[in-house]
Each structure stands twice: as structure tokens, then as C-alpha cells.
Motif scaffolding. Structure first.
Motif, PDB file in Angstrom:
ATOM      1  N   ALA A   5      -3.272  -5.502  -9.904  1.00 12.60           N
ATOM      2  CA  ALA A   5      -2.588  -4.332 -10.473  1.00 12.60           C
ATOM      3  C   ALA A   5      -1.137  -4.645 -10.832  1.00 12.60           C
ATOM      4  CB  ALA A   5      -2.656  -3.156  -9.506  1.00 12.60           C
ATOM      5  N   ALA A   6      -0.571  -5.682 -10.237  1.00 17.34           N
ATOM      6  CA  ALA A   6       0.794  -6.069 -10.551  1.00 17.34           C
ATOM      7  C   ALA A   6       0.874  -6.905 -11.830  1.00 17.34           C
ATOM      8  CB  ALA A   6       1.392  -6.854  -9.381  1.00 17.34           C
ATOM      9  N   ALA A   7      -0.258  -7.382 -12.317  1.00 15.62           N
ATOM     10  CA  ALA A   7      -0.289  -8.206 -13.531  1.00 15.62           C
ATOM     11  C   ALA A   7       0.058  -7.362 -14.759  1.00 15.62           C
ATOM     12  CB  ALA A   7      -1.673  -8.815 -13.703  1.00 15.62           C
ATOM     13  N   GLN A   8       0.445  -8.016 -15.827  1.00 17.08           N
ATOM     14  CA  GLN A   8       0.728  -7.316 -17.079  1.00 17.08           C
ATOM     15  C   GLN A   8      -0.580  -6.846 -17.727  1.00 17.08           C
ATOM     16  OE1 GLN A   8       3.786  -6.687 -17.908  1.00 17.08           O
ATOM     17  NE2 GLN A   8       3.588  -5.924 -19.974  1.00 17.08           N
ATOM     18  N   TYR A   9      -1.612  -7.703 -17.694  1.00 18.06           N
ATOM     19  CA  TYR A   9      -2.923  -7.387 -18.259  1.00 18.06           C
ATOM     20  C   TYR A   9      -4.001  -7.857 -17.304  1.00 18.06           C
ATOM     21  CZ  TYR A   9      -0.414  -7.038 -22.701  1.00 18.06           C
ATOM     22  OH  TYR A   9       0.453  -6.680 -23.693  1.00 18.06           O
ATOM     23  N   VAL A  10      -5.142  -7.183 -17.339  1.00 11.40           N
ATOM     24  CA  VAL A  10      -6.332  -7.659 -16.639  1.00 11.40           C
ATOM     25  C   VAL A  10      -7.479  -7.730 -17.629  1.00 11.40           C
ATOM     26  CG1 VAL A  10      -5.723  -6.834 -14.332  1.00 11.40           C
ATOM     27  CG2 VAL A  10      -7.051  -5.366 -15.855  1.00 11.40           C
TER      28      VAL A  10
END
Length: 125
Positions: A5-10
Motif C-alpha cells: 500500500a505504500a508503493a506508488q503503483y501495484v
């Protein structure tokens, strides 16, 4: 899910009825121990999640190039109130770009034209 969830995109992978995986890169926001994404209500990924809530997620770039390990997860389609909450989280995380994108979507589709999806770790069997 917090790390994802901390990533820019999944990269959200949903599955067709025949089991064929379909990948989609999406913005993601944290919501407690879960990750949430936002998408058009009539998209094929929503239809696939209605059929089977089993998904996989992995950190990726804007083009869907995976940057980490894929994790098995469970997707839940949210009601209108839950979807509003997801829009708030997306706007908070992505700032002015997020708010502009949400505004454009609301103009095109209306408030209920998009849906929030809550992604949690695979439930115990």
C-alpha cells in the motif's frame, strides 16, 4: 499489505473464469492493514472480482513492470460509503494529481461510476 500500500503503483492480477490471469497497474493507498484501489464500476476487473475474489498483487511501475514479489490476496468490492472513503485516501496520498483525476472521473462517470476495492491478505481456509 502495508508495504504494498505504500508503493506508488501495484499490479492487481484478477482471474477470468477459465483461470487466465489479467494484470492491471493501479494507484494504491493504505487503509489500516489493507490496501485499497479505485476503478470504474463497470470495468472487467470488477466483473472478474465478483466471480472470484482471489487476486494477486505486486509492486510495479506505471506500465505494470513488476518490482517485487507477488502476494496472494482477497479483494472485496466496497459499497458507496466505502468507495467514498477510498477516494479520500487516494486524494490524500496522490495530492493534486489524485484530486484532479478524481474530479475528472466524477465529471465523466458521476460519484457512483467508480468503486473502491479493499485488498487483504489471503483469508484462512
Amino acid at each position: 499489505m502495508r508495504d504494498l500500500a505504500a508503493a506508488q503503483y501495484v499490479l492487481l492480477t484478477t482471474f477470468r473464469k477459465d483461470g487466465t490471469p489479467v494484470d492491471t497497474p493501479l494507484w494504491v493507498a493504505p487503509d489500516g492493514d489493507a490496501a485499497v484501489v479505485w476503478t470504474p464500476r463497470e470495468s472487467w476487473k470488477v466483473r472478474r472480482i465478483r466471480h472470484t475474489p482471489r487476486v494477486t498483487v505486486a509492486e510495479c511501475d506505471v506500465r505494470g513492470n513488476v518490482r517485487g514479489d507477488s502476494v496472494s490476496a482477497h479483494a472485496e468490492l466496497l459499497d458507496d460509503a466505502g468507495s467514498d472513503h477510498v477516494r479520500t485516501l487516494v486524494a490524500r496520498k496522490y495530492g493534486i494529481l489524485g484530486r484532479l483525476t478524481l474530479f475528472g472521473s466524477r465529471v465523466r462517470r458521476g460519484r457512483t461510476g467508480t468503486i473502491g476495492i479493499r485488498i487483504t491478505g489471503e483469508p484462512a481456509a
